[in-house]
Design a protein around this motif. Structure first.
Motif, PDB file in Angstrom:
ATOM      1  N   GLU A  88      -4.538  -7.036  -0.017  1.00 13.22           N
ATOM      2  CA  GLU A  88      -3.770  -5.840  -0.772  1.00 13.22           C
ATOM      3  C   GLU A  88      -4.845  -5.050  -1.142  1.00 13.22           C
ATOM      4  OE1 GLU A  88      -2.379  -6.300  -5.969  1.00 13.22           O
ATOM      5  OE2 GLU A  88      -3.279  -8.395  -4.758  1.00 13.22           O
ATOM      6  N   ILE A  89      -3.914  -3.719  -0.952  1.00 10.93           N
ATOM      7  CA  ILE A  89      -4.707  -2.118  -1.766  1.00 10.93           C
ATOM      8  C   ILE A  89      -3.828  -1.808  -2.865  1.00 10.93           C
ATOM      9  CG2 ILE A  89      -4.954  -0.570  -0.565  1.00 10.93           C
ATOM     10  CD1 ILE A  89      -4.545  -1.313   2.589  1.00 10.93           C
ATOM     11  N   THR A  90      -4.331  -1.256  -3.680  1.00 12.76           N
ATOM     12  CA  THR A  90      -4.155  -1.198  -4.329  1.00 12.76           C
ATOM     13  C   THR A  90      -4.719   0.454  -4.939  1.00 12.76           C
ATOM     14  OG1 THR A  90      -5.520  -1.979  -6.413  1.00 12.76           O
ATOM     15  CG2 THR A  90      -3.361  -2.821  -5.097  1.00 12.76           C
ATOM     16  N   PHE A  91      -4.752   1.632  -5.107  1.00 12.23           N
ATOM     17  CA  PHE A  91      -5.294   2.238  -5.760  1.00 12.23           C
ATOM     18  C   PHE A  91      -4.860   3.987  -6.977  1.00 12.23           C
ATOM     19  CE2 PHE A  91      -2.958   3.361  -1.224  1.00 12.23           C
ATOM     20  CZ  PHE A  91      -2.069   4.258  -1.849  1.00 12.23           C
ATOM     21  N   GLN A  92      -5.883   4.516  -7.344  1.00  5.62           N
ATOM     22  CA  GLN A  92      -5.002   5.497  -8.130  1.00  5.62           C
ATOM     23  C   GLN A  92      -5.447   6.867  -7.369  1.00  5.62           C
ATOM     24  OE1 GLN A  92      -5.798   5.091 -12.406  1.00  5.62           O
ATOM     25  NE2 GLN A  92      -6.239   6.801 -12.807  1.00  5.62           N
ATOM     26  N   VAL A 110      -9.797   3.035  -5.267  1.00  7.19           N
ATOM     27  CA  VAL A 110      -9.241   2.635  -3.758  1.00  7.19           C
ATOM     28  C   VAL A 110      -9.650   1.711  -3.555  1.00  7.19           C
ATOM     29  CG1 VAL A 110      -7.804   1.818  -1.413  1.00  7.19           C
ATOM     30  CG2 VAL A 110      -8.821   4.542  -2.355  1.00  7.19           C
ATOM     31  N   THR A 111      -9.104   0.387  -3.942  1.00  9.66           N
ATOM     32  CA  THR A 111      -9.234  -1.195  -3.734  1.00  9.66           C
ATOM     33  C   THR A 111      -8.811  -2.333  -3.094  1.00  9.66           C
ATOM     34  OG1 THR A 111      -9.378  -1.614  -6.306  1.00  9.66           O
ATOM     35  CG2 THR A 111      -9.618  -3.069  -5.243  1.00  9.66           C
ATOM     36  N   LYS A 113      -8.491  -6.232  -0.997  1.00 12.62           N
ATOM     37  CA  LYS A 113      -9.171  -7.559  -2.019  1.00 12.62           C
ATOM     38  C   LYS A 113      -7.697  -7.841  -0.563  1.00 12.62           C
ATOM     39  CE  LYS A 113      -8.104  -7.409  -6.790  1.00 12.62           C
ATOM     40  NZ  LYS A 113      -6.904  -7.499  -8.188  1.00 12.62           N
ATOM     41  N   THR A 182       5.160  10.010  -4.796  1.00 12.94           N
ATOM     42  CA  THR A 182       5.298   9.311  -4.304  1.00 12.94           C
ATOM     43  C   THR A 182       4.924   8.801  -2.574  1.00 12.94           C
ATOM     44  OG1 THR A 182       6.998   8.774  -5.808  1.00 12.94           O
ATOM     45  CG2 THR A 182       7.641   7.320  -3.670  1.00 12.94           C
ATOM     46  N   GLN A 185       1.120   8.137  -1.306  1.00 13.21           N
ATOM     47  CA  GLN A 185       0.599   7.203  -1.897  1.00 13.21           C
ATOM     48  C   GLN A 185       1.735   5.937  -0.975  1.00 13.21           C
ATOM     49  OE1 GLN A 185       1.591   6.204  -6.182  1.00 13.21           O
ATOM     50  NE2 GLN A 185       1.212   3.701  -5.296  1.00 13.21           N
ATOM     51  N   LYS A 186       2.867   6.139  -0.030  1.00 14.43           N
ATOM     52  CA  LYS A 186       3.314   5.281   0.655  1.00 14.43           C
ATOM     53  C   LYS A 186       2.580   5.786   2.098  1.00 14.43           C
ATOM     54  CE  LYS A 186       7.977   5.070   2.601  1.00 14.43           C
ATOM     55  NZ  LYS A 186       9.676   5.220   2.730  1.00 14.43           N
ATOM     56  N   GLN A 189      -1.135   4.320   1.752  1.00 16.14           N
ATOM     57  CA  GLN A 189      -0.567   3.108   2.053  1.00 16.14           C
ATOM     58  C   GLN A 189      -0.771   1.864   3.442  1.00 16.14           C
ATOM     59  OE1 GLN A 189      -1.437   0.706  -0.488  1.00 16.14           O
ATOM     60  NE2 GLN A 189      -0.012  -1.045   0.320  1.00 16.14           N
TER      61      GLN A 189
END
Length: 232
Positions: A88-92, A110-111, A113, A182, A185-186, A189
């Protein structure tokens, strides 16, 4: 089994690689005002669970569904070790605009998991607890999970370096016009996953290769011989 693990890695990236490649005036302006992303990598192995509710027939079906192949004639599936490998990848993101000269988008953090989830050992309810067959099956499946853990742990450095490299490479998006957050981000990812997926597939392949050694005919024959003359 040895103690399973949770690893948390923090890093602040240097944008030198991108800086060396910067060519346009927009890129240069964005780099002069660059924000270094904070990278968090969480690597974990879930809590190992035991399930004694399935019979031999159900475990055989689960084995065939999960791993394919066949079950040798005259043999029954007394145990099964299952797991899920999840990413799982999340970021701001933050956008900065400099008049009409440049628009810059930076990941603030950027995280990642990544880990083994739902590791479970199934032991057939047809086996009598404490019997020789029960103990052999239990030890066999525990070894499977231990192999999973050790291989995954061995890939820690490669997971970390691969992710830090890709985040560093794509730590800035710049343009002389407006930028869709948007779309950024896409795209990010997709790039992060594209870099990580080969490592994940290598982990799965290595696990499969090592597990096949434990499930060899020779080893099954050896384990069966342990309980000869000892009843079930």
């Amino acid at each position: 089994m040895k103690k399973l693990f949770d690893v948390l890695i923090f890093a602040n990236l240097f944008l030198g690689a991108f800086c060396a490649e910067a060519k346009t005036s927009a890129e240069k302006l964005c780099l002069q005002n660059s924000l270094k992303p904070e990278v968090i990598i969480e690597v974990s192995y879930g809590e190992l669970k035991y399930d004694f509710s399935k019979n031999n027939r159900t475990l055989t079906r689960m084995h065939l569904r999960n791993y394919g192949g066949t079950v040798l004639p005259g043999r029954q599936v007394h145990g099964l070790a299952s797991y899920d490998l999840a990413t799982e990848i999340t970021f701001q993101l933050q956008k900065n605009s400099f008049s009409n000269k440049a628009t810059c988008v930076y990941p603030l953090y950027v995280t990642l998991k990544v880990g083994v989830q739902n590791p479970t050992i199934y032991i057939s309810k047809n086996l009598k607890k404490g019997s020789c067959s029960y103990e052999v099956a239990l030890r066999h499946e525990q070894t499977h999970q231990q192999i999973n853990a050790e291989i995954f742990e061995a890939f820690f450095p490669k997971i970390e370096q691969t992710f830090l490299n890709v985040v560093s490479k794509y730590a800035l998006v710049s343009s002389s016009s407006d930028i869709s957050m948007t779309q950024v981000q896409k795209n990010l990812q997709a790039k992060y996953l594209e870099a990580l997926n080969p490592v994940i597939e290598e982990i799965k392949s290595t696990i499969k290769e090592e597990q096949s050694k434990l499930d060899s005919i020779e080893n099954y024959n050896y384990e069966e011989s342990i309980c000869k003359g000892k009843g079930v």
